[in-house]
Design an enzyme around this catalytic site. Structure first.
Site, PDB file in Angstrom:
ATOM      1  N   GLY A  10       0.840  -1.202   0.000  1.00  0.00           N
ATOM      2  CA  GLY A  10       0.000   0.000   0.000  1.00  0.00           C
ATOM      3  C   GLY A  10       0.872   1.248   0.000  1.00  0.00           C
ATOM      4  O   GLY A  10       2.107   1.166   0.034  1.00  0.00           O
ATOM      5  N   PHE A  11       0.230   2.378  -0.013  1.00  0.00           N
ATOM      6  CA  PHE A  11       0.947   3.656  -0.053  1.00  0.00           C
ATOM      7  C   PHE A  11       1.873   3.803   1.165  1.00  0.00           C
ATOM      8  O   PHE A  11       3.096   3.945   1.019  1.00  0.00           O
ATOM      9  CB  PHE A  11      -0.103   4.771  -0.128  1.00  0.00           C
ATOM     10  CG  PHE A  11       0.353   6.117   0.332  1.00  0.00           C
ATOM     11  CD1 PHE A  11       1.436   6.735  -0.265  1.00  0.00           C
ATOM     12  CD2 PHE A  11      -0.317   6.770   1.366  1.00  0.00           C
ATOM     13  CE1 PHE A  11       1.853   8.002   0.164  1.00  0.00           C
ATOM     14  CE2 PHE A  11       0.081   8.016   1.792  1.00  0.00           C
ATOM     15  CZ  PHE A  11       1.182   8.634   1.192  1.00  0.00           C
ATOM     16  N   ILE A  12       1.339   3.696   2.369  1.00  0.00           N
ATOM     17  CA  ILE A  12       2.172   3.891   3.565  1.00  0.00           C
ATOM     18  C   ILE A  12       3.092   2.680   3.763  1.00  0.00           C
ATOM     19  O   ILE A  12       4.284   2.830   4.054  1.00  0.00           O
ATOM     20  CB  ILE A  12       1.290   4.128   4.818  1.00  0.00           C
ATOM     21  CG1 ILE A  12       0.438   5.393   4.623  1.00  0.00           C
ATOM     22  CG2 ILE A  12       2.161   4.273   6.082  1.00  0.00           C
ATOM     23  CD1 ILE A  12      -0.554   5.672   5.736  1.00  0.00           C
ATOM     24  N   ASP A  31       0.381  -8.702   1.062  1.00  0.00           N
ATOM     25  CA  ASP A  31      -0.626  -7.749   0.585  1.00  0.00           C
ATOM     26  C   ASP A  31      -1.528  -8.463  -0.422  1.00  0.00           C
ATOM     27  O   ASP A  31      -1.048  -9.263  -1.223  1.00  0.00           O
ATOM     28  CB  ASP A  31       0.075  -6.565  -0.107  1.00  0.00           C
ATOM     29  CG  ASP A  31      -0.797  -5.331  -0.165  1.00  0.00           C
ATOM     30  OD1 ASP A  31      -0.408  -4.307   0.408  1.00  0.00           O
ATOM     31  OD2 ASP A  31      -1.892  -5.382  -0.782  1.00  0.00           O
ATOM     32  N   THR A  95     -12.610  -7.171   7.432  1.00  0.00           N
ATOM     33  CA  THR A  95     -11.151  -7.120   7.249  1.00  0.00           C
ATOM     34  C   THR A  95     -10.495  -6.509   8.476  1.00  0.00           C
ATOM     35  O   THR A  95      -9.500  -7.018   8.987  1.00  0.00           O
ATOM     36  CB  THR A  95     -10.788  -6.257   6.019  1.00  0.00           C
ATOM     37  OG1 THR A  95     -11.531  -6.723   4.922  1.00  0.00           O
ATOM     38  CG2 THR A  95      -9.300  -6.316   5.713  1.00  0.00           C
ATOM     39  N   TYR A 149     -16.076   2.408  10.011  1.00  0.00           N
ATOM     40  CA  TYR A 149     -14.614   2.323   9.943  1.00  0.00           C
ATOM     41  C   TYR A 149     -14.010   2.664  11.298  1.00  0.00           C
ATOM     42  O   TYR A 149     -13.179   1.912  11.830  1.00  0.00           O
ATOM     43  CB  TYR A 149     -14.114   3.268   8.848  1.00  0.00           C
ATOM     44  CG  TYR A 149     -12.619   3.292   8.718  1.00  0.00           C
ATOM     45  CD1 TYR A 149     -11.918   2.134   8.375  1.00  0.00           C
ATOM     46  CD2 TYR A 149     -11.897   4.460   8.927  1.00  0.00           C
ATOM     47  CE1 TYR A 149     -10.541   2.154   8.255  1.00  0.00           C
ATOM     48  CE2 TYR A 149     -10.525   4.487   8.814  1.00  0.00           C
ATOM     49  CZ  TYR A 149      -9.843   3.330   8.472  1.00  0.00           C
ATOM     50  OH  TYR A 149      -8.481   3.355   8.362  1.00  0.00           O
ATOM     51  N   LYS A 153     -11.936   0.096  13.820  1.00  0.00           N
ATOM     52  CA  LYS A 153     -10.579   0.388  14.290  1.00  0.00           C
ATOM     53  C   LYS A 153     -10.543   0.532  15.819  1.00  0.00           C
ATOM     54  O   LYS A 153      -9.521   0.254  16.444  1.00  0.00           O
ATOM     55  CB  LYS A 153     -10.060   1.665  13.624  1.00  0.00           C
ATOM     56  CG  LYS A 153      -9.643   1.440  12.189  1.00  0.00           C
ATOM     57  CD  LYS A 153      -8.406   0.557  12.154  1.00  0.00           C
ATOM     58  CE  LYS A 153      -7.779   0.481  10.796  1.00  0.00           C
ATOM     59  NZ  LYS A 153      -6.531  -0.309  10.805  1.00  0.00           N
TER      60      LYS A 153
END
Ligand code: UDP
Length: 319
Positions: A10-12, A31, A95, A149, A153
């Site tokens: 992913g990006f980060i 991933d 997820t 979301y 989290k």
């Protein structure tokens, strides 16, 4: 040191992998390429300390082996982006909750330190200026899907802390505020890459809502540096840390700034949240972290200004 990064394409995750490889560590990533991509890790595959698995973190056998083989785990794999959450709440919840529960359970079996990436979303629609780790959370109603979301989290954070308290598992939780930089795609609704791409293409720069809402954008390389230092510190186990920038800007001003920096002919237009995200959306008016806790512990200090970050993102999309 052998690091496992879930969500490493992913990006980060890909910037984190790069930072760890640069200091001579070994890195393995897993991933499923749902929001990550092979192009993010393309250049890393030439490094002999880098290896990867393309697959889901829901595969217990695979994850068990990877955790057994590593020294520590950066758990970034998650369903992210407000657009995805609005469109696929079920996938987001499953997820984020099941995936994290399994990573923690297996990490506990082998007693490996885990860094759990949480989010500033968990503070909810607070209007308080700088949000502190121990502040109350102000979440909207259940039928506003966005909060699915934040809630998923939040369960991750509670689970991680429960593993720490009951099983003595070394865990550290980071709450990432808006993180930006090269390789972030606009495909999942993130504002900064979207505005830069629109400005470069001469397409309308589209503000959702009245544009008076504010955000604070941190540079991805500063964010991953902080994550690595928090993982390495013996003082972080069982604790929660904000990571972000304290430089606040309204979305209106961000649009104007990007238009000017690109020297773009794009119009700046506004559409309603309903047009942007469909029914059941609620935005946060303001969201800036108080980062005094990581400043004190690891001397965290953003290395670049917002203008410098935008310049890097413009260069990235031009290339
Ligand atoms: N936003 C916008 N135009 C876009 C994408 C996002 O005006 O093309 C707004 C969005 O409604 C929010 C802010 O920009 O108020 C930041 O959105 P993003 O999805 O990047 O992050 P988050 O809402 O999670 O902070």
């Amino acid at each position: 040191m052998k690091n496992l990064i879930t969500g490493g394409a992913g990006f980060i995750g890909s910037h984190l992998a790069e930072a760890l490889l640069n200091r001579g560590d070994k890195v393995h990533i897993i991933d499923n390429l749902s929001t990550g991509s092979l192009s993010n890790i393309d250049r890393l595959t030439k490094n002999q300390n880098f290896s990867y698995t393309i697959g889901t973190i829901m595969n217990e056998k695979v994850v068990n082996k990877l955790i057994q083989d590593c020294d520590c785990i950066y758990h970034l794999a998650a369903a992210v982006g407000v657009k995805l959450i609005m469109e696929k709440p079920l996938e987001t919840i499953e997820t984020n909750v099941k995936g994290t529960e399994m990573v923690l359970r297996i990490a506990n079996k082998y007693k490996k330190k885990v860094l759990i990436t949480s989010t500033s979303e968990i503070y909810g629609n607070h209007v308080q200026h700088k949000l502190k780790e121990d502040d109350n959370r102000v979440l909207g109603p259940i039928k506003k899907w966005r909060w699915a979301y934040a809630s998923s989290k939040t369960v991750d954070e509670f689970l991680a802390l429960a593993y720490h308290i009951e099983k003595k598992l070394p865990v550290v939780i980071v709450r990432l505020f808006n993180t930006v930089g090269p390789r972030q795609t606009g495909a999942y609704g993130m504002v900064l890459p979207n505005f830069v791409q629109s400005a470069l293409l001469g397409k309308p720069i589209t503000i959702y809502g009245d544009g008076k809402q504010t955000r604070s954008f941190a540079y991805v390389k500063d964010v991953v540096k902080a994550m690595v230092e928090l993982m390495g510190s013996p003082k972080t186990a069982g604790d929660v840390f904000n990571i972000g920038s304290e430089e606040e800007i309204s979305i209106n001003d961000l649009a104007k700034k990007i238009k000017k920096m690109v020297n773009s002919s794009s119009d700046i237009i506004r559409i309603s949240y309903k047009e942007a995200y469909g029914k059941g959306f609620e935005d946060m008016r303001r969201r800036t972290p108080d980062v005094s806790k990581i400043k004190k512990l690891i001397g965290y200090k953003p290395s670049v200004t917002l203008d410098e970050i935008i310049t890097k993102v413009i260069d990235y999309f031009k290339r």
